[in-house]
Design an enzyme around this catalytic site. Sequence first.
Site, PDB file in Angstrom:
ATOM      1  CD  GLU A 117      25.788   3.713  50.983  1.00  0.00           C
ATOM      2  OE1 GLU A 117      24.680   3.948  51.449  1.00  0.00           O
ATOM      3  OE2 GLU A 117      26.680   4.126  50.090  1.00  0.00           O
ATOM      4  CG  ASN A 158      28.698  -1.194  46.800  1.00  0.00           C
ATOM      5  OD1 ASN A 158      29.840  -1.540  47.384  1.00  0.00           O
ATOM      6  ND2 ASN A 158      28.440   0.123  46.549  1.00  0.00           N
ATOM      7  CG  HIS A 194      33.567   4.968  51.935  1.00  0.00           C
ATOM      8  ND1 HIS A 194      34.065   5.716  50.584  1.00  0.00           N
ATOM      9  CD2 HIS A 194      32.074   4.469  50.756  1.00  0.00           C
ATOM     10  CE1 HIS A 194      33.208   6.315  49.637  1.00  0.00           C
ATOM     11  NE2 HIS A 194      32.672   5.263  49.803  1.00  0.00           N
ATOM     12  CD  GLU A 224      30.663   3.911  47.083  1.00  0.00           C
ATOM     13  OE1 GLU A 224      30.400   4.329  47.830  1.00  0.00           O
ATOM     14  OE2 GLU A 224      29.805   3.145  46.220  1.00  0.00           O
ATOM     15  CG  ASP A 226      36.834   7.563  50.534  1.00  0.00           C
ATOM     16  OD1 ASP A 226      36.313   7.388  50.947  1.00  0.00           O
ATOM     17  OD2 ASP A 226      36.025   8.666  49.824  1.00  0.00           O
TER      18      ASP A 226
HETATM   19  O1  G3I Z   1      23.375  17.226  40.995  1.00  0.00           O
HETATM   20  C1  G3I Z   1      23.308  18.697  41.444  1.00  0.00           C
HETATM   21  C2  G3I Z   1      23.639  20.426  41.233  1.00  0.00           C
HETATM   22  O2  G3I Z   1      22.599  20.485  40.321  1.00  0.00           O
HETATM   23  C3  G3I Z   1      23.566  21.055  41.723  1.00  0.00           C
HETATM   24  O3  G3I Z   1      23.872  22.088  41.727  1.00  0.00           O
HETATM   25  C4  G3I Z   1      24.619  20.875  43.551  1.00  0.00           C
HETATM   26  C5  G3I Z   1      24.829  21.775  44.538  1.00  0.00           C
HETATM   27  O4  G3I Z   1      24.877  20.928  45.677  1.00  0.00           O
HETATM   28  O5  G3I Z   1      24.617  19.202  43.653  1.00  0.00           O
HETATM   29  C6  G3I Z   1      24.113  18.916  42.849  1.00  0.00           C
HETATM   30  O6  G3I Z   1      24.117  17.412  43.023  1.00  0.00           O
HETATM   31  C7  G3I Z   1      25.367  16.640  44.438  1.00  0.00           C
HETATM   32  C8  G3I Z   1      25.768  15.666  43.769  1.00  0.00           C
HETATM   33  O7  G3I Z   1      26.571  15.018  44.448  1.00  0.00           O
HETATM   34  C9  G3I Z   1      26.043  14.999  41.686  1.00  0.00           C
HETATM   35  O8  G3I Z   1      27.345  15.949  42.027  1.00  0.00           O
HETATM   36  C10 G3I Z   1      25.035  16.307  45.561  1.00  0.00           C
HETATM   37  O9  G3I Z   1      24.765  18.016  46.110  1.00  0.00           O
HETATM   38  C11 G3I Z   1      25.316  15.642  46.543  1.00  0.00           C
HETATM   39  O10 G3I Z   1      25.094  15.533  47.505  1.00  0.00           O
HETATM   40  C12 G3I Z   1      25.655  14.168  45.997  1.00  0.00           C
HETATM   41  O11 G3I Z   1      26.462  13.545  46.399  1.00  0.00           O
HETATM   42  C13 G3I Z   1      27.106  11.964  46.008  1.00  0.00           C
HETATM   43  C14 G3I Z   1      26.524  11.356  47.100  1.00  0.00           C
HETATM   44  O12 G3I Z   1      26.869  10.351  46.784  1.00  0.00           O
HETATM   45  C15 G3I Z   1      25.356  12.052  47.442  1.00  0.00           C
HETATM   46  O13 G3I Z   1      24.601  11.122  48.590  1.00  0.00           O
HETATM   47  C16 G3I Z   1      28.545  12.057  45.435  1.00  0.00           C
HETATM   48  O14 G3I Z   1      28.737  12.974  44.584  1.00  0.00           O
HETATM   49  C17 G3I Z   1      28.565  10.844  45.241  1.00  0.00           C
HETATM   50  O15 G3I Z   1      29.735  10.347  45.348  1.00  0.00           O
HETATM   51  C18 G3I Z   1      28.239   9.933  46.720  1.00  0.00           C
HETATM   52  O16 G3I Z   1      28.578   8.461  46.191  1.00  0.00           O
HETATM   53  C19 G3I Z   1      28.550   7.236  47.789  1.00  0.00           C
HETATM   54  C20 G3I Z   1      27.953   6.479  46.734  1.00  0.00           C
HETATM   55  O17 G3I Z   1      26.634   6.217  45.455  1.00  0.00           O
HETATM   56  C21 G3I Z   1      27.180   4.937  47.668  1.00  0.00           C
HETATM   57  N1  G3I Z   1      28.664   5.050  48.432  1.00  0.00           N
HETATM   58  C22 G3I Z   1      28.286   6.234  49.566  1.00  0.00           C
HETATM   59  C23 G3I Z   1      29.007   7.081  48.477  1.00  0.00           C
HETATM   60  C24 G3I Z   1      29.778   8.180  48.931  1.00  0.00           C
HETATM   61  O18 G3I Z   1      28.596   9.654  50.224  1.00  0.00           O
END
Ligand code: G3I
Length: 307
Positions: A117, A158, A194, A224, A226
């Site tokens: 990105e 990506n 997405h 990715e 969905d």
């Molecule tokens: O790790 C913390 C945890 O300690 C805390 O308690 C909790 C409370 O909200 O948050 C946790 O972190 C989260 C993290 O995922 C791990 O689960 C974040 O809030 C959350 O925002 C984060 O979201 C991820 C997102 O990327 C962030 O940008 C998604 O899981 C993940 O699926 C998503 O993946 C991205 C790809 O990497 C790149 N392409 C787009 C895709 C979808 O956005």
Amino acid sequence: MWVGAAIGGEEWRDPGIAKLLASEFNMLTVGNYMKWESVHPEPGRYDFSHADALVAFARANRMALHAHVLVWENQLPDWLRLGNFGRAELIDILCRHIKTVVGHYRGQVYTWDVVNEAIADDGSFGDNLWLRTIGPEYIAMAFQWAAEADPDAILLYNDFQSEGLNEKSQAIYALAQGLQAMNIPIDGIGLQMHVWLDGPPTPQDLAANMQRLAALGLQVQITEMDVRTQYSTLGLPEKLRQQAEVYRQAMSTCVAAANCKVFVMWGTIDRLSWINEHYGPDMPLPFDGNNQPKPAYYALIEALRGP
Ligand code: G3I
């Protein structure tokens, strides 16, 4: 064809999810555990424990590994994000990170998302820590260091909303061409996919983008996918039917393209999709909350079998 699912956390420890992964998928994407905040939480301290467990699960189930991600703006630890590093320092930090993380998994990774990105919708370089501090050459540096650390891994750029033909996909094409002209080792482009029920890229545009990247000698991978439905006012059966068609068209286009051999969904079952947490309840994946196949699943199987 490699058909994969991204695993964002510990859900693979659930026996139902483990069974689904082992029986329906032959590739696994490490969705969060190889990101900086997880794997490199403090300067010079690496924590591979979560990712290692997931990698071992993939190996035990003979799934190819899609590793994600080396250079991105999100999910960076505070020490890095707020560190006010100078250019030379940040180059050194990035180099050591890539060499350490890629080196740790050397020989085990089928595909690495090297840079994620980095291009904005209008085709310009998207603002991020790396661009601001290092300049656009951070991209070439990252690919070079990743190739040195694991010469056999497939190295991808990506991105999202650049699957069809638009300013962004044009810029990504030009970026890849520019890297090749400098002899930088890039192997392919990840098309995240997405998408929404309304307005996924047309199969014609998707095929044309895949084709022009093939002409550069590059692979393409659906990395990715969905399909969000939450903004649609259609009834449930029609939503599910249309969603199945979106999946079918993407898979059929990939199957028909000589340079598309990987098709990954961003999750396994609807209940565990990242979209629920970020945008509210949805059902974007091919398996429902009870691990049961949806119309999208059968459409994918039909598309995989081909005409
Ligand atoms: O790790 C913390 C945890 O300690 C805390 O308690 C909790 C409370 O909200 O948050 C946790 O972190 C989260 C993290 O995922 C791990 O689960 C974040 O809030 C959350 O925002 C984060 O979201 C991820 C997102 O990327 C962030 O940008 C998604 O899981 C993940 O699926 C998503 O993946 C991205 C790809 O990497 C790149 N392409 C787009 C895709 C979808 O956005």
